[in-house]
Every structure is written in structure tokens, then in C-alpha cells.
Design a protein around this motif. Structure first.
Motif, short mmCIF file in Angstrom:
data_model
loop_
_atom_site.label_atom_id
_atom_site.label_comp_id
_atom_site.label_asym_id
_atom_site.label_seq_id
_atom_site.Cartn_x
_atom_site.Cartn_y
_atom_site.Cartn_z
N PRO A 36 0.83 -1.21 0.00
CA PRO A 36 0.00 0.00 0.00
C PRO A 36 0.86 1.26 0.00
O PRO A 36 2.00 1.25 0.46
CB PRO A 36 -0.80 -0.13 1.30
N THR A 38 -0.34 4.42 1.21
CA THR A 38 -1.16 5.39 1.92
C THR A 38 -0.30 6.23 2.86
O THR A 38 0.87 5.92 3.09
CB THR A 38 -2.26 4.69 2.72
N ARG A 39 -0.87 7.25 3.43
CA ARG A 39 -0.12 8.08 4.39
C ARG A 39 0.27 7.25 5.61
O ARG A 39 1.39 7.37 6.11
CB ARG A 39 -0.97 9.28 4.82
N SER A 40 -0.60 6.39 6.08
CA SER A 40 -0.30 5.57 7.26
C SER A 40 0.59 4.37 6.93
O SER A 40 1.30 3.87 7.79
CB SER A 40 -1.60 5.08 7.90
N HIS A 41 0.56 3.91 5.69
CA HIS A 41 1.41 2.80 5.24
C HIS A 41 2.06 3.18 3.91
O HIS A 41 1.72 2.64 2.85
CB HIS A 41 0.60 1.51 5.09
N PRO A 42 3.01 4.14 3.94
CA PRO A 42 3.61 4.63 2.70
C PRO A 42 4.68 3.69 2.17
O PRO A 42 5.13 2.77 2.85
CB PRO A 42 4.23 5.96 3.15
N GLU A 63 -7.05 9.19 -5.95
CA GLU A 63 -6.08 8.31 -5.28
C GLU A 63 -4.78 9.08 -5.05
O GLU A 63 -4.37 9.91 -5.88
CB GLU A 63 -5.80 7.08 -6.14
N ASP A 65 -0.66 8.45 -3.79
CA ASP A 65 0.44 7.55 -3.41
C ASP A 65 1.44 8.33 -2.57
O ASP A 65 1.93 9.39 -3.01
CB ASP A 65 1.14 6.99 -4.65
N TYR A 66 1.77 7.80 -1.40
CA TYR A 66 2.70 8.46 -0.49
C TYR A 66 4.03 7.70 -0.43
O TYR A 66 4.06 6.47 -0.39
CB TYR A 66 2.13 8.53 0.92
N ASP A 117 -3.24 14.48 3.17
CA ASP A 117 -3.24 14.44 4.63
C ASP A 117 -2.00 15.18 5.12
O ASP A 117 -0.88 14.67 5.03
CB ASP A 117 -3.22 12.98 5.10
N ALA A 165 3.94 13.00 -2.16
CA ALA A 165 2.57 12.55 -2.44
C ALA A 165 2.30 12.76 -3.92
O ALA A 165 2.48 13.86 -4.45
CB ALA A 165 1.56 13.33 -1.60
#
Length: 236
Positions: A36, A38-42, A63, A65-66, A117, A165
């Protein structure tokens, strides 16, 4: 015996690729993007100054991507965007942003709070492509072509965690290559992985038919080399 023959053939393939593409060590090391983003799971970038690239895509509108990395005060941060030269992606120009502590806010007029975020102690630098006719970049190792889009250079104002991001504020989606860092640093395991990198990059760029022809030709060449070497050893 079979195992040693496989290893020998593999290394012949590596050497042939390096001979056919002497700029191989100047290619971007691919980032692992299967997890993933995401910001929490970059996606974690271990060294932001080493030249790396994420070959991936935005699959749906809004969507993001971080990519997370650590930088020290005064370090230069570099990133750029490439788009595979495919007809359907001609107008695709995803935006990317640098997020981190102490950065001045440069939003390029985009309502970033609607997409990203961002914490209270973080600033943001947005890199937006505003050209009309992007230049074409030819990557010699994989023999693939991309449209050059925007790039960003910044200096880390303080030590800490930073994020890139990637998103598209217009709601489009598609493939992109996000490049981070400029320093070339290839290890032995990277050299060993060159045939795989070459194959995966060409598949990403949708150069399938030509890739099959090249691999077939290289396969015949490797068989001929192994046969000739084996014949000489047998007659010694």
C-alpha cells in the motif's frame, strides 16, 4: 550439473545486457511498489539521495500515493515525474508534492487540503506540470521512452521525516514513473537483478512484442555461446 549450467547461463544474460546497454548502471533503481502507498502505510525510501524510481499507477480518481523518507537539515531533495510514452497517456500529468517539517507552503493554487493528509507542523511544496509539449526522455538500458514532466528541488529546512505525495487533482488516472534522488549507487544484488529489471520495465512501458523478439534473440545467442564454450572444453 544442471544448476551450474543455469547459473552460467544467467550470468551470460547479465553480461550480454550490460554489453548491449553500457548505460545500465545509470538507470533508475526500481522501488518496490506492491505494498500500500497510503499516508499511514507509505512506500519507504531508504535513501532519498540515491536514484530510484517507482513504476506504478494511479488507478482511480482522487487516489494518492505516499512515499516516506528521512532527510537531514541542509540536504538537497530532488524528484521528477515521467510518463510512459503511450498514446492514451499523452495528456496525463499527475501532480506531486513534498510534505515535511519547516517547509514553506507553495500550493500552486491547488486546494491540497481536499486531496492530501497534512499535519499541523508540516509545510508543502507542490510540483505542477504546466508545459504544453513535454520533451521525450529515452532510457538506454531498457530502451523505453517517456515524456518528461515536472521536477522539484528543495533543501530540507530541518531533520525529520518527509513525504512525497503523487495525485491528480483533475481526476485522471494512469501509469507514471516517479523518480527520487540523483546519486547512482548499484550493489552486486542490483547487478544480478538487471535482467529482471529490464523485463519488468519494458512490460510496464508496454513494449511486449519487441521484448519477446529481443529475449528470443538473446536466448538463441546464449545457447550458441554455451554450445561453443562447451565444445571447446570437451575437446581440450
Amino acid at each position: 550439473m544442471g544448476g551450474s549450467r543455469y547459473i552460467r547461463t544467467y550470468w551470460i544474460a547479465v553480461i550480454l545486457l550490460m554489453l548491449l546497454a553500457p548505460d545500465a548502471v545509470h538507470a533508475h533503481k526500481p522501488l518496490q511498489t506492491s505494498a500500500p502507498a497510503t499516508r499511514s502505510h507509505p512506500i519507504v525510501v531508504s535513501d532519498h539521495q540515491v536514484s530510484r524510481a517507482a513504476y506504478t499507477q494511479l488507478t482511480r480518481p482522487r487516489e494518492v500515493d505516499y512515499y516516506r523518507f528521512t532527510a537531514r537539515t541542509g540536504e538537497e531533495i530532488f524528484s521528477s515525474m515521467l510518463i510512459p510514452r503511450l498514446k492514451r497517456l499523452h495528456g496525463f500529468s499527475p501532480t506531486f508534492a513534498l510534505i515535511g517539517p519547516g517547509l514553506p507552503n507553495k500550493t500552486a493554487g491547488i486546494p491540497v487540503e481536499d486531496f492530501l493528509d497534512i499535519k499541523d507542523d508540516e509545510g508543502i511544496n507542490v510540483a505542477l506540470y504546466e508545459g504544453e509539449k513535454p520533451k521525450v526522455f529515452f532510457e538506454p538500458f531498457t530502451q523505453t521512452r517517456y515524456w518528461r514532466k515536472q521536477e522539484l528541488r528543495a533543501v530540507a529546512p530541518s531533520s525529520g521525516e518527509y513525504y512525497f505525495a503523487v495525485f491528480d487533482h483533475t481526476g485522471n488516472s494512469g501509469k507514471y514513473v516517479f523518480c527520487i534522488g540523483e546519486k547512482e549507487h548499484w550493489k552486486i544484488r542490483d547487478i544480478v537483478a538487471m535482467p529482471r529489471i529490464w523485463w519488468q520495465t519494458r512490460m510496464f512501458a508496454e513494449e511486449k512484442i519487441s521484448t519477446y523478439f529481443i529475449v528470443g534473440g538473446l536466448g538463441l545467442l546464449m545457447v550458441a555461446v554455451v554450445y561453443l564454450v562447451g565444445s571447446r572444453l570437451k575437446h581440450r
